[in-house]
Design a protein around this motif. Sequence first.
Motif, PDB file in Angstrom:
ATOM      1  N   VAL A 249     -55.531 -11.380 -10.939  1.00 47.55           N
ATOM      2  CA  VAL A 249     -54.232 -11.568 -11.269  1.00 47.55           C
ATOM      3  C   VAL A 249     -53.423 -10.250 -10.945  1.00 47.55           C
ATOM      4  CG1 VAL A 249     -52.376 -12.094 -13.171  1.00 47.55           C
ATOM      5  CG2 VAL A 249     -54.725 -13.514 -12.905  1.00 47.55           C
ATOM      6  N   VAL A 250     -54.399  -9.165 -11.139  1.00 47.86           N
ATOM      7  CA  VAL A 250     -53.487  -7.743 -11.241  1.00 47.86           C
ATOM      8  C   VAL A 250     -53.536  -7.473  -9.600  1.00 47.86           C
ATOM      9  CG1 VAL A 250     -53.812  -5.308 -11.558  1.00 47.86           C
ATOM     10  CG2 VAL A 250     -54.543  -7.070 -13.336  1.00 47.86           C
ATOM     11  N   ALA A 251     -54.401  -7.821  -8.779  1.00 50.27           N
ATOM     12  CA  ALA A 251     -54.345  -7.599  -7.425  1.00 50.27           C
ATOM     13  C   ALA A 251     -53.174  -8.333  -6.703  1.00 50.27           C
ATOM     14  CB  ALA A 251     -55.807  -8.185  -6.754  1.00 50.27           C
ATOM     15  N   ALA A 252     -52.843  -9.560  -7.210  1.00 53.97           N
ATOM     16  CA  ALA A 252     -51.743 -10.011  -6.559  1.00 53.97           C
ATOM     17  C   ALA A 252     -50.375  -9.511  -7.053  1.00 53.97           C
ATOM     18  CB  ALA A 252     -51.792 -11.511  -7.086  1.00 53.97           C
ATOM     19  N   SER A 253     -50.483  -9.128  -8.113  1.00 51.65           N
ATOM     20  CA  SER A 253     -49.254  -8.217  -8.571  1.00 51.65           C
ATOM     21  C   SER A 253     -49.105  -6.952  -7.890  1.00 51.65           C
ATOM     22  CB  SER A 253     -49.248  -8.066 -10.012  1.00 51.65           C
ATOM     23  OG  SER A 253     -48.184  -7.233 -10.603  1.00 51.65           O
ATOM     24  N   ASN A 254     -50.307  -6.271  -7.701  1.00 53.56           N
ATOM     25  CA  ASN A 254     -50.253  -5.139  -6.805  1.00 53.56           C
ATOM     26  C   ASN A 254     -49.780  -5.250  -5.449  1.00 53.56           C
ATOM     27  OD1 ASN A 254     -51.053  -3.604  -9.042  1.00 53.56           O
ATOM     28  ND2 ASN A 254     -53.012  -3.010  -8.299  1.00 53.56           N
ATOM     29  N   PHE A 255     -50.184  -6.599  -4.948  1.00 53.51           N
ATOM     30  CA  PHE A 255     -49.874  -6.748  -3.420  1.00 53.51           C
ATOM     31  C   PHE A 255     -48.181  -6.741  -3.449  1.00 53.51           C
ATOM     32  CE2 PHE A 255     -49.818  -8.317   0.602  1.00 53.51           C
ATOM     33  CZ  PHE A 255     -51.165  -8.671   1.040  1.00 53.51           C
ATOM     34  N   ALA A 256     -47.740  -7.562  -4.438  1.00 53.91           N
ATOM     35  CA  ALA A 256     -46.098  -7.548  -4.512  1.00 53.91           C
ATOM     36  C   ALA A 256     -45.393  -6.206  -4.510  1.00 53.91           C
ATOM     37  CB  ALA A 256     -45.780  -8.615  -5.525  1.00 53.91           C
ATOM     38  N   SER A 257     -46.011  -5.357  -5.589  1.00 51.66           N
ATOM     39  CA  SER A 257     -45.500  -4.152  -5.886  1.00 51.66           C
ATOM     40  C   SER A 257     -45.621  -3.247  -4.540  1.00 51.66           C
ATOM     41  CB  SER A 257     -46.108  -3.469  -6.816  1.00 51.66           C
ATOM     42  OG  SER A 257     -46.030  -4.393  -8.201  1.00 51.66           O
ATOM     43  N   ALA A 258     -46.625  -3.465  -3.899  1.00 54.06           N
ATOM     44  CA  ALA A 258     -46.973  -2.602  -2.683  1.00 54.06           C
ATOM     45  C   ALA A 258     -45.872  -2.646  -1.535  1.00 54.06           C
ATOM     46  CB  ALA A 258     -48.293  -2.568  -2.069  1.00 54.06           C
ATOM     47  N   ILE A 259     -45.694  -3.941  -1.324  1.00 53.72           N
ATOM     48  CA  ILE A 259     -44.573  -4.438  -0.318  1.00 53.72           C
ATOM     49  C   ILE A 259     -43.189  -3.909  -0.637  1.00 53.72           C
ATOM     50  CG2 ILE A 259     -43.511  -6.392   0.511  1.00 53.72           C
ATOM     51  CD1 ILE A 259     -45.763  -8.053   0.171  1.00 53.72           C
ATOM     52  N   VAL A 260     -42.740  -3.828  -2.046  1.00 51.21           N
ATOM     53  CA  VAL A 260     -41.521  -3.173  -2.376  1.00 51.21           C
ATOM     54  C   VAL A 260     -41.461  -1.789  -2.245  1.00 51.21           C
ATOM     55  CG1 VAL A 260     -40.117  -3.051  -4.326  1.00 51.21           C
ATOM     56  CG2 VAL A 260     -41.067  -5.235  -3.808  1.00 51.21           C
ATOM     57  N   ILE A 261     -42.660  -0.900  -2.684  1.00 52.42           N
ATOM     58  CA  ILE A 261     -42.734   0.366  -2.429  1.00 52.42           C
ATOM     59  C   ILE A 261     -42.613   0.973  -1.003  1.00 52.42           C
ATOM     60  CG2 ILE A 261     -44.189   2.417  -2.895  1.00 52.42           C
ATOM     61  CD1 ILE A 261     -45.287   0.959  -5.385  1.00 52.42           C
ATOM     62  N   GLU A 262     -43.471   0.002  -0.363  1.00 54.64           N
ATOM     63  CA  GLU A 262     -43.298   0.393   1.236  1.00 54.64           C
ATOM     64  C   GLU A 262     -41.888   0.118   1.948  1.00 54.64           C
ATOM     65  OE1 GLU A 262     -42.883  -0.321   5.360  1.00 54.64           O
ATOM     66  OE2 GLU A 262     -43.004  -1.950   4.127  1.00 54.64           O
ATOM     67  N   ALA A 263     -41.137  -0.872   1.504  1.00 55.94           N
ATOM     68  CA  ALA A 263     -39.927  -1.088   1.860  1.00 55.94           C
ATOM     69  C   ALA A 263     -38.938   0.038   1.416  1.00 55.94           C
ATOM     70  CB  ALA A 263     -39.377  -2.334   1.358  1.00 55.94           C
ATOM     71  N   GLY A 264     -39.252   0.426   0.268  1.00 58.85           N
ATOM     72  CA  GLY A 264     -38.265   1.663  -0.195  1.00 58.85           C
ATOM     73  C   GLY A 264     -38.734   2.737   0.358  1.00 58.85           C
TER      74      GLY A 264
END
Length: 327
Positions: A249-264
């Motif tokens: 569950v945390v891995a899926a959340s980190n996946f989404a967070s990483a996409i947002v951080i990379e875009a930023g």
Amino acid sequence: MAVFAYMLAPDHSPYANRMVLEIGGQKPGYQQSFLLIKKQQTAPSSSFIGRLISGVDDRYEYIPIQSWLQQGDSLIVQKYIDEGITERAAFFNPPQYTDLRIQNKIFLLGTDRYGRDILSRLIIGVRVSLAVGLITVILSLSIGIFLGAIAGYYGGRTDQIVMWLLNVIWSIPTLLLVFALTLLLGKGFWQVFIAIGLTMWVNVARIVRGQVLAVKELEYIEAATALGYRDSRIIIRHILPNILGPVMVVAASNFASAIVIEAGLSFLGIGVQPPQPSWGLMIKENYNFIITHNPMLALAPGIAIMLLVLAFNLLGNGLRDALNVKV
């Protein structure tokens, strides 16, 4: 879509970087005719795998035209310069051997300020977002599971040291820490992935530590200890398989967070570098169009980021429900 990006994208050139400056900043649905002139230096032929991974170099030069007329051995065209501005040009085109072609293209999502196809760069940009998420999850899981497992299993001084490190990393804002690591490692494709991955293991370590503390008191762990199994075997074969639910569950959340951080990071100019397409970089290049005549140039990659992050958040919720994890 990420695997077959260059097969699906209308622009098959590497990084979808075919620039036609005359048609820059056009709206979705824009149509344009092109005169294709074969380049003197032909691009080397590549294998199917090569085209799948990095596309294929253009063999033709694309010249936007308004109209054309064949007269004998010559092709007379009105070259498109700007809205309402054309220039007459003639090209020798012998009937028995033609190097000239006329092609009509439709840009479904328009073109950016350099005249590149937005749809093609959007499709190929999926690779960057999924790659940063995958590498970040692998790094964060590797570090977080290792530190969390040894802290929870051994306790004592080991637990204190790991928790001190967790608290230090936790106290630093994620974006600020990513900035520092990016400046240390340098700008680039892989550097951004490593920098983001090295900052997102704290959540994993904290949850793994808590789960290990609860599981190691159960009877089957005591039985394994009484049988004389090594600590590494008990952790890897008996504890970790039984705590992977919350970790997924945390891995899926980190996946989404990483996409947002990379875009930023790409938006701020310290992420993926041009001409490689990244959704955050596409927003940076076209955000000026939001308040002008063509806001879709910046809204399209923004909507794509939103949908991908939403998808992984829903995946995390689904995993939580399926594994009956209480978070």
